[in-house]
Scaffold this motif. Structure first.
Motif, PDB file in Angstrom:
ATOM      1  N   TYR A  15      33.346  45.785  52.140  1.00  0.00           N
ATOM      2  CA  TYR A  15      33.905  45.329  50.869  1.00  0.00           C
ATOM      3  C   TYR A  15      35.380  44.938  50.984  1.00  0.00           C
ATOM      4  O   TYR A  15      36.053  44.750  49.974  1.00  0.00           O
ATOM      5  CB  TYR A  15      33.767  46.415  49.797  1.00  0.00           C
ATOM      6  N   GLY A  16      35.867  44.790  52.186  1.00  0.00           N
ATOM      7  CA  GLY A  16      37.278  44.486  52.403  1.00  0.00           C
ATOM      8  C   GLY A  16      37.734  43.195  51.749  1.00  0.00           C
ATOM      9  O   GLY A  16      38.810  43.135  51.144  1.00  0.00           O
ATOM     10  N   PHE A  17      36.918  42.161  51.847  1.00  0.00           N
ATOM     11  CA  PHE A  17      37.290  40.873  51.248  1.00  0.00           C
ATOM     12  C   PHE A  17      37.464  41.023  49.739  1.00  0.00           C
ATOM     13  O   PHE A  17      38.435  40.534  49.162  1.00  0.00           O
ATOM     14  CB  PHE A  17      36.233  39.817  51.557  1.00  0.00           C
ATOM     15  N   TYR A  18      36.554  41.723  49.096  1.00  0.00           N
ATOM     16  CA  TYR A  18      36.621  41.928  47.650  1.00  0.00           C
ATOM     17  C   TYR A  18      37.834  42.793  47.290  1.00  0.00           C
ATOM     18  O   TYR A  18      38.591  42.469  46.366  1.00  0.00           O
ATOM     19  CB  TYR A  18      35.337  42.578  47.138  1.00  0.00           C
ATOM     20  N   VAL A  19      38.013  43.899  48.010  1.00  0.00           N
ATOM     21  CA  VAL A  19      39.109  44.831  47.707  1.00  0.00           C
ATOM     22  C   VAL A  19      40.456  44.151  47.901  1.00  0.00           C
ATOM     23  O   VAL A  19      41.299  44.144  47.001  1.00  0.00           O
ATOM     24  CB  VAL A  19      39.012  46.098  48.584  1.00  0.00           C
ATOM     25  N   TRP A  20      40.689  43.573  49.079  1.00  0.00           N
ATOM     26  CA  TRP A  20      41.989  42.967  49.363  1.00  0.00           C
ATOM     27  C   TRP A  20      42.197  41.681  48.569  1.00  0.00           C
ATOM     28  O   TRP A  20      43.324  41.368  48.177  1.00  0.00           O
ATOM     29  CB  TRP A  20      42.160  42.749  50.864  1.00  0.00           C
ATOM     30  N   GLY A  21      41.113  40.968  48.302  1.00  0.00           N
ATOM     31  CA  GLY A  21      41.218  39.790  47.441  1.00  0.00           C
ATOM     32  C   GLY A  21      41.633  40.162  46.021  1.00  0.00           C
ATOM     33  O   GLY A  21      42.437  39.470  45.394  1.00  0.00           O
ATOM     34  N   SER A  22      41.099  41.270  45.533  1.00  0.00           N
ATOM     35  CA  SER A  22      41.458  41.753  44.197  1.00  0.00           C
ATOM     36  C   SER A  22      42.927  42.144  44.143  1.00  0.00           C
ATOM     37  O   SER A  22      43.632  41.836  43.168  1.00  0.00           O
ATOM     38  CB  SER A  22      40.603  42.957  43.809  1.00  0.00           C
ATOM     39  N   TYR A  23      43.391  42.823  45.177  1.00  0.00           N
ATOM     40  CA  TYR A  23      44.815  43.176  45.232  1.00  0.00           C
ATOM     41  C   TYR A  23      45.681  41.914  45.259  1.00  0.00           C
ATOM     42  O   TYR A  23      46.707  41.850  44.590  1.00  0.00           O
ATOM     43  CB  TYR A  23      45.126  44.037  46.451  1.00  0.00           C
ATOM     44  N   ALA A  24      45.286  40.919  46.033  1.00  0.00           N
ATOM     45  CA  ALA A  24      46.056  39.680  46.140  1.00  0.00           C
ATOM     46  C   ALA A  24      46.113  38.950  44.802  1.00  0.00           C
ATOM     47  O   ALA A  24      47.184  38.496  44.378  1.00  0.00           O
ATOM     48  CB  ALA A  24      45.462  38.775  47.215  1.00  0.00           C
ATOM     49  N   VAL A  25      44.977  38.833  44.119  1.00  0.00           N
ATOM     50  CA  VAL A  25      44.944  38.152  42.821  1.00  0.00           C
ATOM     51  C   VAL A  25      45.807  38.900  41.812  1.00  0.00           C
ATOM     52  O   VAL A  25      46.561  38.286  41.038  1.00  0.00           O
ATOM     53  CB  VAL A  25      43.493  38.002  42.316  1.00  0.00           C
ATOM     54  N   THR A  26      45.733  40.218  41.807  1.00  0.00           N
ATOM     55  CA  THR A  26      46.542  41.021  40.895  1.00  0.00           C
ATOM     56  C   THR A  26      48.026  40.827  41.167  1.00  0.00           C
ATOM     57  O   THR A  26      48.821  40.643  40.231  1.00  0.00           O
ATOM     58  CB  THR A  26      46.165  42.512  41.014  1.00  0.00           C
ATOM     59  N   LEU A  27      48.409  40.857  42.429  1.00  0.00           N
ATOM     60  CA  LEU A  27      49.808  40.665  42.796  1.00  0.00           C
ATOM     61  C   LEU A  27      50.301  39.275  42.387  1.00  0.00           C
ATOM     62  O   LEU A  27      51.408  39.131  41.856  1.00  0.00           O
ATOM     63  CB  LEU A  27      49.996  40.869  44.302  1.00  0.00           C
ATOM     64  N   ILE A  28      49.483  38.262  42.588  1.00  0.00           N
ATOM     65  CA  ILE A  28      49.852  36.894  42.193  1.00  0.00           C
ATOM     66  C   ILE A  28      50.027  36.802  40.678  1.00  0.00           C
ATOM     67  O   ILE A  28      50.982  36.184  40.190  1.00  0.00           O
ATOM     68  CB  ILE A  28      48.809  35.878  42.704  1.00  0.00           C
TER      69      ILE A  28
END
Length: 64
Positions: A15-28
């Motif tokens: 689930y790394g893509f989902y987890v880290w993608g979610s963090y990236a979208v939130t940070l943006i």
């Protein structure tokens, strides 16, 4: 959870893509919100300064 290596940590059990993608979208989104708030503040301060100067100019030009 206990990860055996950094690779496992980043992969997050598939689930790394989902987890880290979610963090990236939130940070943006947070960064964009801060930028937009600062921009709106600058615009508002410019408008208020202009209104204050116009109001002050009108008061000085009108007789008492």
């Amino acid at each position: 959870m206990n990860w055996g290596s950094w690779s496992n940590f980043w992969h997050m059990g598939g689930y790394g893509f989902y987890v880290w993608g979610s963090y990236a979208v939130t940070l943006i989104c947070i960064a964009a919100e801060i930028f937009l708030l600062a921009s709106r503040r600058r615009t508002l301060l410019k408008q208020l300064t202009q209104m204050f100067r116009l109001n002050r100019k009108e008061r000085n030009e009108t007789p008492l």
